[in-house]
Scaffold this motif. Structure first.
Motif, short mmCIF file in Angstrom:
data_model
loop_
_atom_site.label_atom_id
_atom_site.label_comp_id
_atom_site.label_asym_id
_atom_site.label_seq_id
_atom_site.Cartn_x
_atom_site.Cartn_y
_atom_site.Cartn_z
N GLU A 126 -16.71 -11.58 12.47
CA GLU A 126 -16.53 -10.13 12.52
C GLU A 126 -17.68 -9.47 13.27
O GLU A 126 -18.81 -9.97 13.28
CB GLU A 126 -16.47 -9.53 11.11
CG GLU A 126 -15.39 -10.08 10.21
CD GLU A 126 -15.90 -11.20 9.36
OE1 GLU A 126 -15.30 -11.45 8.28
OE2 GLU A 126 -16.89 -11.84 9.72
N CYS A 140 -12.46 -9.10 14.87
CA CYS A 140 -12.50 -10.41 14.22
C CYS A 140 -12.09 -11.44 15.26
O CYS A 140 -10.91 -11.53 15.62
CB CYS A 140 -11.56 -10.44 13.03
SG CYS A 140 -11.35 -12.08 12.28
N TRP A 177 -7.66 -8.32 6.19
CA TRP A 177 -8.97 -7.68 6.08
C TRP A 177 -9.20 -7.34 4.61
O TRP A 177 -8.31 -6.81 3.94
CB TRP A 177 -9.03 -6.40 6.91
CG TRP A 177 -9.14 -6.61 8.38
CD1 TRP A 177 -8.12 -6.66 9.28
CD2 TRP A 177 -10.34 -6.81 9.13
NE1 TRP A 177 -8.60 -6.88 10.54
CE2 TRP A 177 -9.97 -6.97 10.48
CE3 TRP A 177 -11.69 -6.87 8.81
CZ2 TRP A 177 -10.89 -7.17 11.50
CZ3 TRP A 177 -12.62 -7.07 9.83
CH2 TRP A 177 -12.22 -7.22 11.16
N CYS A 179 -12.75 -10.42 7.62
CA CYS A 179 -11.42 -10.89 7.98
C CYS A 179 -11.25 -12.28 7.39
O CYS A 179 -12.23 -13.01 7.18
CB CYS A 179 -11.19 -10.88 9.48
SG CYS A 179 -12.25 -11.95 10.44
#
Length: 122
Positions: free
Chosen positions: A6, A22, A36, A94
């Motif tokens: 990320e 991400c 997420w 993520c």
């Protein structure tokens, strides 16, 4: 090897915007569900959104303000966050379990990035 990285976090004033990225490797972002999550200090990890095929899903707390998208060629998933509020302050992650279903369960999610800090404050 599955990797998720990320980026894009930072400090923003209430009402401002940020776009998180991400970057994925080791699997196809256009085939598997990408989630997420976020975790605020002293709180449990909270599901935020999911992208699978052309479908997107959002937690009620961010619906209408956050938008998830994908660049399959770049193998990157984005989380556009608008109208940010102080309560959006958290570390954002993520994650994927390499399933073709979305899940809101952090405990059942297998692969995670390292997270990126988002702070909403004046």
């Amino acid at each position: 090897q599955v990797q998720l990285v990320e980026s894009g976090g930072g400090l923003v004033q209430p009402g401002g915007s940020l776009r998180l990225s991400c970057a994925a490797s080791g699997f196809s972002v256009d085939y598997y569900a990408i989630n997420w999550f976020r975790q605020a200090p002293g709180k449990e990890r909270e599901w935020v959104s999911c992208a699978l095929d052309r479908r997107t899903y959002y937690a009620d707390s961010v619906k209408g303000r956050f938008t998830v998208s994908r660049d399959n060629g770049e193998k990157t998933v984005y989380l556009q966050m608008n109208s940010l509020k102080p309560e959006d302050t958290a570390v954002y992650y993520c994650a994927t379990s390499l399933f073709r279903t979305c899940t809101s369960s952090a405990s059942s999610t297998r692969y995670w990035g390292q997270g990126t800090q988002v702070t909403v404050s004046s």
